[in-house]
Motif scaffolding. Sequence first.
Motif, short mmCIF file in Angstrom:
data_model
loop_
_atom_site.label_atom_id
_atom_site.label_comp_id
_atom_site.label_asym_id
_atom_site.label_seq_id
_atom_site.Cartn_x
_atom_site.Cartn_y
_atom_site.Cartn_z
N VAL A 110 0.87 -1.18 0.00
CA VAL A 110 0.00 0.00 0.00
C VAL A 110 0.90 1.23 0.00
N PRO A 111 1.36 1.68 -1.18
CA PRO A 111 2.34 2.78 -1.23
C PRO A 111 1.86 4.06 -0.56
N GLY A 112 0.55 4.28 -0.49
CA GLY A 112 0.04 5.49 0.12
C GLY A 112 0.05 5.48 1.64
N LEU A 113 0.48 4.38 2.24
CA LEU A 113 0.52 4.29 3.70
C LEU A 113 1.60 5.21 4.26
N ALA A 114 1.22 6.11 5.16
CA ALA A 114 2.18 7.03 5.77
C ALA A 114 3.17 6.26 6.64
N ALA A 115 4.37 6.78 6.77
CA ALA A 115 5.39 6.15 7.61
C ALA A 115 5.03 6.29 9.08
N GLY A 116 5.39 5.28 9.84
CA GLY A 116 5.19 5.32 11.28
C GLY A 116 6.41 5.84 11.99
N PRO A 117 6.45 5.76 13.32
CA PRO A 117 7.62 6.23 14.07
C PRO A 117 8.87 5.46 13.68
N ASP A 118 9.99 6.19 13.58
CA ASP A 118 11.29 5.60 13.25
C ASP A 118 11.26 4.87 11.91
N GLY A 119 10.45 5.38 10.98
CA GLY A 119 10.41 4.79 9.65
C GLY A 119 9.65 3.48 9.56
N ALA A 120 8.81 3.17 10.52
CA ALA A 120 8.04 1.92 10.48
C ALA A 120 7.20 1.86 9.21
N ASP A 121 7.16 0.68 8.59
CA ASP A 121 6.44 0.52 7.33
C ASP A 121 5.41 -0.61 7.38
N LEU A 122 5.08 -1.04 8.58
CA LEU A 122 4.03 -2.03 8.80
C LEU A 122 3.18 -1.55 9.97
N VAL A 123 1.86 -1.48 9.76
CA VAL A 123 0.97 -1.08 10.84
C VAL A 123 -0.07 -2.17 11.04
N GLN A 124 -0.34 -2.48 12.31
CA GLN A 124 -1.30 -3.52 12.68
C GLN A 124 -2.39 -2.90 13.56
N LEU A 125 -3.63 -3.23 13.26
CA LEU A 125 -4.78 -2.63 13.92
C LEU A 125 -5.50 -3.67 14.77
N PHE A 126 -5.79 -3.31 16.04
CA PHE A 126 -6.43 -4.22 16.98
C PHE A 126 -7.65 -3.53 17.61
N ARG A 127 -8.60 -4.38 18.07
CA ARG A 127 -9.76 -3.86 18.78
C ARG A 127 -10.10 -4.78 19.94
N CYS A 128 -10.44 -4.19 21.09
CA CYS A 128 -10.94 -4.99 22.19
C CYS A 128 -12.30 -5.55 21.80
N PRO A 129 -12.56 -6.84 22.08
CA PRO A 129 -13.84 -7.42 21.67
C PRO A 129 -15.02 -7.00 22.52
N PHE A 130 -14.78 -6.22 23.57
CA PHE A 130 -15.85 -5.81 24.47
C PHE A 130 -16.04 -4.29 24.44
N THR A 131 -17.23 -3.85 24.81
CA THR A 131 -17.50 -2.43 24.92
C THR A 131 -17.17 -1.95 26.33
N HIS A 132 -17.07 -0.63 26.47
CA HIS A 132 -16.62 -0.04 27.73
C HIS A 132 -17.55 1.09 28.16
N GLY A 133 -17.92 1.09 29.42
CA GLY A 133 -18.65 2.19 30.00
C GLY A 133 -20.09 2.28 29.54
N PRO A 134 -20.81 3.28 30.07
CA PRO A 134 -22.25 3.41 29.76
C PRO A 134 -22.52 3.75 28.31
N TYR A 135 -21.53 4.30 27.60
CA TYR A 135 -21.73 4.67 26.19
C TYR A 135 -21.20 3.62 25.23
N LEU A 136 -20.86 2.45 25.75
CA LEU A 136 -20.44 1.31 24.94
C LEU A 136 -19.29 1.68 24.00
#
Length: 327
Positions: A110-136
């Motif tokens: 994905v050439p349009g992906l912006a560089a991360g800290p210290d020239g990082a070129d791989l980004v991984q995305l995670f999500r907690c499987p649960f909701t949090h607080g009264p506003y979910l």
Amino acid sequence: MTRTTPTRPASVEAVFPELAAHRGRTTRLHPRPGRPGMRDSHVGGPILWPDLEPWPVCHEPHQRETEGYVPDEIRSARAAGVWPWPGAGTPGQDGPAPFVGLAQFFRRDVPGLAAGPDGADLVQLFRCPFTHGPYLERRYRLQWRRAEETERAERFLAAPPEVPLLRWEHELPEPCVLHPEEVDTYPWAEDDTLPAPLIALIDSWDDAQAAEHGPDAPSYQSDLSIPPGWRVGGFPSWASTGPMAIGCASCATPMRLLLTAGGDEMDADSHSWMPLEDRDPSLRGKASIQGGPSIAQPTRLRFGRDRDLHVFTCPADPGHPPQWVLS
């Protein structure tokens, strides 16, 4: 297979020459169900994670789920082409919960992906499987890496830990391969995202199109500006919230859009963006779109109430904390 965005219903800069100065580029990722590997860019596939590193967990309080979906049952139902049904299962333990790996993107793919800290070129995305607080609310995490260094690890985690029960079926991503495609994009037209006279011209054009063509008329927001679905770079869509100023919490620098995660690759107003390869050439309009859920909702993920998840990073220092905005 490549994916090709159809020609827009109107030539954007021919209709609005002033938009040439505001043109941007976005990389449409076009996820489609498949079997990606851990060294591939993907949504929902195996994350490239060195075996000696602890898997990320969410330490905030969670309420145990007593009804929902067992992850393996979700996978089996999808493989059989049926919709999984919730039921009672073994509730998870109180305490930290493992994050779910949603996606990873290499800049080599994905050439349009912006560089991360210290020239990082791989980004991984995670999500907690649960909701949090009264506003979910949800909790997300970005992991930046240098791909070459990471790939030199001796062993990789084959099966990350997961919770025994998910509240919703759409918490578990479907493994999808990507078909990146760069396209022109233009800002959302509302408030101060563009000069006021230009927004007035866009509104007038939309009104004229609706008067001439009725409910099937093209519009700037739906057909000319920002494509739907997963994409990297470009401009955020603001359909649910209206435009928001996103500043870095560490240094107040205006943040840039790193990526957008969308639950749907199209909706009733954005079907003109569906790629040519996913259409029946003998038909026109929405009737030509083929493939059912594997085309319209390939990743099976949901964000908020069918919103887009925008991930913003700081251009002055990509190591500053990202911001997550649902719109």
